[in-house]
Scaffold this motif. Structure first.
Motif, mmCIF file in Angstrom:
data_model
loop_
_atom_site.group_PDB
_atom_site.id
_atom_site.type_symbol
_atom_site.label_atom_id
_atom_site.label_comp_id
_atom_site.label_asym_id
_atom_site.label_seq_id
_atom_site.Cartn_x
_atom_site.Cartn_y
_atom_site.Cartn_z
ATOM 1 N N GLN A 75 -3.398 4.235 1.638
ATOM 2 C CA GLN A 75 -3.323 5.119 2.795
ATOM 3 C C GLN A 75 -2.902 6.522 2.387
ATOM 4 N N THR A 127 -13.590 3.581 4.428
ATOM 5 C CA THR A 127 -12.207 4.057 4.287
ATOM 6 C C THR A 127 -11.604 3.546 2.988
ATOM 7 N N THR A 179 -5.543 7.938 6.873
ATOM 8 C CA THR A 179 -6.761 7.164 6.620
ATOM 9 C C THR A 179 -6.723 5.827 7.343
#
Length: 143
Positions: free
Chosen positions: A98, A84, A115
């Motif tokens: 994010q 991620t 995310t």
């Protein structure tokens, strides 16, 4: 010969308790990036639900049904947050930036996907598998 105790009441209640605890743990895991909760507490709640299964039905019958290698689940859980974070680097932003957007999902409606969700899912897997590994190791040593 020692008689096995009849745990019918415990097993019946455990089925209901597990349904409630698992539902709440999934809610906490999914709501974690916008409100209190997340992968850590969701993983602990799921581990407690599975622990209730072990306590009410015994170690051997549940091990036949739940055949996961918890060490591999810990590895997968550690990879998810790392991947991620790398996505944001490949997109030219800082590590773990994010991203979010809203999507229309049939039968559900508008859903926000971020995310932070795979990050929380990785934490969920690590906490769940770690807690169950520790608990089951202690339970097996007790025999």
């Amino acid at each position: 010969m020692m008689k096995k105790p009849n745990n019918m009441m415990l097993q019946t209640l455990a089925r209901l308790i597990i349904l409630v605890v698992l539902s709440f743990s999934i809610y906490l895991m999914l709501a974690g990036h916008n409100s209190p909760g997340g992968g850590f507490i969701g993983g602990l709640m799921t581990a407690s639900a599975i622990l209730i299964l072990y306590l009410s039905f015994g170690l051997n019958p549940i091990k036949k049904v739940i055949r996961f290698d918890f060490i591999k689940i810990i590895g997968i859980g550690l990879l998810l947050p790392g991947v991620t974070g790398l996505v944001s680097i490949f997109l030219g932003d800082s590590y773990l930036k994010q991203y979010f957007d809203y999507f229309q999902i049939p039968l559900i409606g508008e859903v926000e996907l971020t995310t932070a969700l795979p990050f929380d899912l990785g934490v969920y897997f690590v906490v769940l598998a770690s807690a169950l590994t520790i608990i089951l190791t202690i339970a097996e040593d007790d025999k």
